[in-house]
Design an enzyme around this catalytic site. Structure first.
Site, PDB file in Angstrom:
ATOM      1  N   LYS A 149      -9.193   3.013  -2.291  1.00  0.00           N
ATOM      2  CA  LYS A 149      -9.531   2.444  -0.988  1.00  0.00           C
ATOM      3  C   LYS A 149     -10.849   3.006  -0.468  1.00  0.00           C
ATOM      4  O   LYS A 149     -11.070   4.232  -0.485  1.00  0.00           O
ATOM      5  CB  LYS A 149      -8.394   2.747   0.003  1.00  0.00           C
ATOM      6  CG  LYS A 149      -8.509   2.088   1.372  1.00  0.00           C
ATOM      7  CD  LYS A 149      -7.250   2.389   2.188  1.00  0.00           C
ATOM      8  CE  LYS A 149      -7.253   1.712   3.551  1.00  0.00           C
ATOM      9  NZ  LYS A 149      -5.996   1.987   4.285  1.00  0.00           N
ATOM     10  N   GLY A 204      22.687  -1.713  34.125  1.00  0.00           N
ATOM     11  CA  GLY A 204      21.332  -2.179  34.397  1.00  0.00           C
ATOM     12  C   GLY A 204      20.754  -2.957  33.225  1.00  0.00           C
ATOM     13  O   GLY A 204      21.336  -3.023  32.134  1.00  0.00           O
ATOM     14  N   GLU A 220       0.835  -1.198   0.000  1.00  0.00           N
ATOM     15  CA  GLU A 220       0.000   0.000   0.000  1.00  0.00           C
ATOM     16  C   GLU A 220       0.874   1.254   0.000  1.00  0.00           C
ATOM     17  O   GLU A 220       1.852   1.358   0.746  1.00  0.00           O
ATOM     18  CB  GLU A 220      -0.879  -0.037   1.257  1.00  0.00           C
ATOM     19  CG  GLU A 220      -1.749   1.177   1.490  1.00  0.00           C
ATOM     20  CD  GLU A 220      -2.536   1.079   2.798  1.00  0.00           C
ATOM     21  OE1 GLU A 220      -3.405   1.933   3.016  1.00  0.00           O
ATOM     22  OE2 GLU A 220      -2.265   0.146   3.601  1.00  0.00           O
ATOM     23  N   LYS A 262       5.549  14.861  30.673  1.00  0.00           N
ATOM     24  CA  LYS A 262       6.873  14.279  30.429  1.00  0.00           C
ATOM     25  C   LYS A 262       6.876  13.468  29.142  1.00  0.00           C
ATOM     26  O   LYS A 262       7.785  13.577  28.311  1.00  0.00           O
ATOM     27  CB  LYS A 262       7.282  13.369  31.579  1.00  0.00           C
ATOM     28  CG  LYS A 262       7.785  14.051  32.820  1.00  0.00           C
ATOM     29  CD  LYS A 262       8.355  12.988  33.753  1.00  0.00           C
ATOM     30  CE  LYS A 262       8.915  13.589  34.998  1.00  0.00           C
ATOM     31  NZ  LYS A 262       9.542  12.586  35.868  1.00  0.00           N
ATOM     32  N   CYS A 304      -5.806  -2.840   2.334  1.00  0.00           N
ATOM     33  CA  CYS A 304      -5.663  -2.889   3.793  1.00  0.00           C
ATOM     34  C   CYS A 304      -6.991  -2.948   4.529  1.00  0.00           C
ATOM     35  O   CYS A 304      -7.633  -3.989   4.578  1.00  0.00           O
ATOM     36  CB  CYS A 304      -4.809  -1.709   4.267  1.00  0.00           C
ATOM     37  SG  CYS A 304      -4.027  -1.978   5.883  1.00  0.00           S
ATOM     38  N   ASP A 332      17.966  -2.412  31.372  1.00  0.00           N
ATOM     39  CA  ASP A 332      17.439  -1.677  30.221  1.00  0.00           C
ATOM     40  C   ASP A 332      18.541  -1.285  29.242  1.00  0.00           C
ATOM     41  O   ASP A 332      18.421  -1.483  28.036  1.00  0.00           O
ATOM     42  CB  ASP A 332      16.691  -0.422  30.681  1.00  0.00           C
ATOM     43  CG  ASP A 332      15.505  -0.746  31.570  1.00  0.00           C
ATOM     44  OD1 ASP A 332      14.760  -1.685  31.233  1.00  0.00           O
ATOM     45  OD2 ASP A 332      15.325  -0.080  32.598  1.00  0.00           O
ATOM     46  N   ASN A 355      18.229  13.932  40.577  1.00  0.00           N
ATOM     47  CA  ASN A 355      18.021  14.127  39.151  1.00  0.00           C
ATOM     48  C   ASN A 355      19.159  14.881  38.485  1.00  0.00           C
ATOM     49  O   ASN A 355      19.336  14.787  37.264  1.00  0.00           O
ATOM     50  CB  ASN A 355      16.698  14.846  38.915  1.00  0.00           C
ATOM     51  CG  ASN A 355      15.521  13.908  39.092  1.00  0.00           C
ATOM     52  OD1 ASN A 355      15.592  12.748  38.729  1.00  0.00           O
ATOM     53  ND2 ASN A 355      14.443  14.409  39.664  1.00  0.00           N
TER      54      ASN A 355
END
Length: 576
Positions: free
Chosen positions: A109, A308, A42, A526, A145, A310, A387
């Site tokens: 479509k 760590g 597509e 955030k 689709c 992650d 922080n």
């Protein structure tokens, strides 16, 4: 039967010249392989999704010129190519039917998705007309689709009009468990239409989206005959059986085409098994990262390695996606970094074969503390001081990016992003947040999956309690529920929009549920400033889940402003 080539292609948004060259070469390869018909993805000419590029007339003009050139390049085979059609001021998501050097028909479509990551109503008008291609080999329908998802949509209409085979071209984004859902739906449509379905899907990464391929051939009886590999470009051949073609009085436009005779011998019919969940997600992340890097003109990436889980998983995926020679690790230990975390980062880098820079941040951090004390006076250490360390690290990562031209890959996961357990301009700094749509419990599962292929993540990383290491003896579960409790709550609230009562009914403590939901709600500002990250779940932050930042609705209770005081637990902490 009609010998069909399923062209599972990795195309790039906006690269009309490059996409056109790929499409033309693919059509020629399909013809050389003996295909009678080839189906491509597509909006292959423009790439998907082109978004507001569609508002530029020059872009649409270039796409129309490209599809004319593609049509001119076709030989005897029938080619279905996705492009943007235009009529007056109206645009259509369309499929060009090309044959013997000509554009012999266009399908537009009809069902335009406008949910989740899709926004097609913003740009396109729906098509109104069906068409069938009557050939010497059989009667062929074409749709795009979403047209296949409705139980009374174009697949069924075309089957009722006499189509024996329906080509469905797609740019269908990946999320986990979607493959089985697709296959089940297509089997139902094929049985109802009494027609085979050739489902061809795009493959590749595009910003937050990952297209997984997994193209399918479904028999009129609803059986999966062929499944192409996920996350790989391929040109798969299949001899597609035909349905009974008993028209039920539905009138549609018909065009004619003569297909070449197929060569003797069997096609390369492939029935790939459905992948395990961890493999599917891991390969999706690899493809999303690799294409984001390549398609945006980068060669190398840099990752902050804390020791760590992650950052370890992020580095492993990066190496698999772009190569060890293109990955740089940066270790930035502080006063609170344990010796085993530093050692784990060194061992990981060695196992992966990547370069590792080490820049201790203690002196920089203490200079910040002195500046703060001089300007604001002495205070007891709290969230602000914690922080600062994350922001020092973010600054160093961005400095290295500026120095070397590497793309910074942020390492935060969906659990942290959901709860605001992250630091703006600190561990959230970067050009791509690879694990943004991966829960913490899944991070562990993916890490074990990667180690089963080849052991690269140190075992100590897998077994030690997760910690931001921004204060002495800190652990994530000081501020958050254990991840095996937190993640199911987050999944229910974020991906299924479950309320407090619903989640409590699943067996979770009400106070815990209310606390988690409050964290999620107040962290929206955030998330709006976070880097993009590849979509892996049914509802990712960003394109999928769009909530206002300024918002006084609170699930399960009256609105209250959150505490902004220093040391507000869980409000602004980091896990870098």
């Amino acid at each position: 039967m009609i010998r069909t080539a399923l062209a599972q292609m990795n195309l790039t948004v906006g690269d009309i010249e490059g996409n056109t060259g790929l499409l033309i070469s693919t059509l020629k390869s399909a013809e050389s392989a003996g295909a009678q018909m080839v189906a491509t993805p597509e909006l292959g000419v423009t790439g998907y999704p082109p978004e507001d590029l569609l508002l530029k007339r020059s872009f649409v003009d270039a796409n129309l010129e490209a599809v004319a050139a593609i049509a001119e390049s076709t030989g005897e085979l029938l080619a279905v190519v996705g492009f943007v059609d235009r009529e007056g001021d109206h645009l259509f998501n369309a499929a060009a039917i090309c044959h013997s050097g000509n554009l012999i028909g266009v399908y537009r479509k009809q069902l335009l998705p406008n949910y989740g990551v899709f926004d097609e109503d913003r740009y396109f008008e729906p098509g109104r007309e069906h068409l069938l291609i009557e050939t010497n080999a059989g009667v062929i329908g074409v749709c795009i689709c979403e047209d296949a998802w409705s139980p009374r949509g174009p697949v069924v209409t075309q089957g009722d009009a006499g189509a024996q085979l329906v080509v469905n071209i797609n740019a269908s984004p990946f999320h986990k468990n979607k493959g089985a859902q697709r296959a089940q739906m297509l089997c139902e449509r094929a049985r109802r239409a009494d027609a085979s379905i050739v489902y061809v899907n795009m493959v590749g990464g595009q910003d937050e989206l990952v297209f997984d391929g997994g193209s399918l051939v479904i028999s009129p009886e609803g059986e999966v005959l062929s499944r192409a590999a996920q996350f790989e470009e391929t040109l798969a051949l299949a001899d597609v059986p035909l349905g009974s073609s008993v028209p039920k009085g539905v009138s549609v436009r018909r065009i004619q085409a003569t297909l070449p005779s197929p060569p003797g011998g069997p096609p390369s019919l492939v029935l790939e098994p459905e992948p395990a969940p961890e493999r599917e997600i891991y390969e999706g992340l690899m493809l999303g990262l690799g294409d984001y890097v390549r398609k945006n003109g980068f060669q190398d990436v840099i990752i902050g390695l804390s020791g760590g889980i992650d950052s370890s998983l992020t580095a492993a995926i990066a190496v698999d996606a772009v190569g060890a020679e293109h990955v740089l690790g940066l270790s930035m230990p502080s006063d609170f970094s344990s010796s085993h975390s530093v050692d784990d980062a060194v061992e990981l880098a060695s196992n992966l074969g990547i370069d590792l820079l080490k820049i201790p941040i203690a002196d920089v951090y203490h200079s910040y503390l002195q500046a703060l004390e001089g300007g604001f006076g002495a205070t007891e250490a709290g969230i602000a001081e914690e922080n600062l360390q994350a922001r020092v690290r973010g600054n160093l990562l961005m400095a290295a990016s500026n120095r070397y031209g590497h793309l910074v890959i942020a390492t935060g996961n969906k659990s942290e992003m959901a709860c605001g357990y992250s630091t703006l301009y600190g561990d959230m700094a970067g050009g791509l947040a690879l694990l943004k749509d991966v829960f913490k419990t899944e991070v562990y599962a993916l890490s074990r999956y990667r180690n089963a292929i080849g052991h690269v993540i140190p075992e100590t990383v897998l077994i030690k309690p997760p910690s931001a290491e921004l204060r002495l003896d800190q652990r994530d579960d000081d501020s958050l529920p254990p991840y095996d409790v937190l993640d199911p709550i987050l999944e229910a609230y974020i991906e299924r929009d479950a309320g407090v009562a619903d989640i409590v009914g699943m067996g979770f403590d009400r106070e815990t549920v209310e606390t988690v939901i409050a964290l999620v709600d107040r962290a929206e500002y955030k998330r709006r400033q976070a880097p993009p990250g590849p979509k892996m779940t049914s509802k990712a932050f960003g394109r999928d889940r769009r909530l206002p930042i300024t918002n006084r609705w609170r699930e399960g209770g009256p609105f209250e402003f959150p505490s902004r005081s220093v040391g507000a637990e869980g409000y602004e902490e980091s896990d870098l």
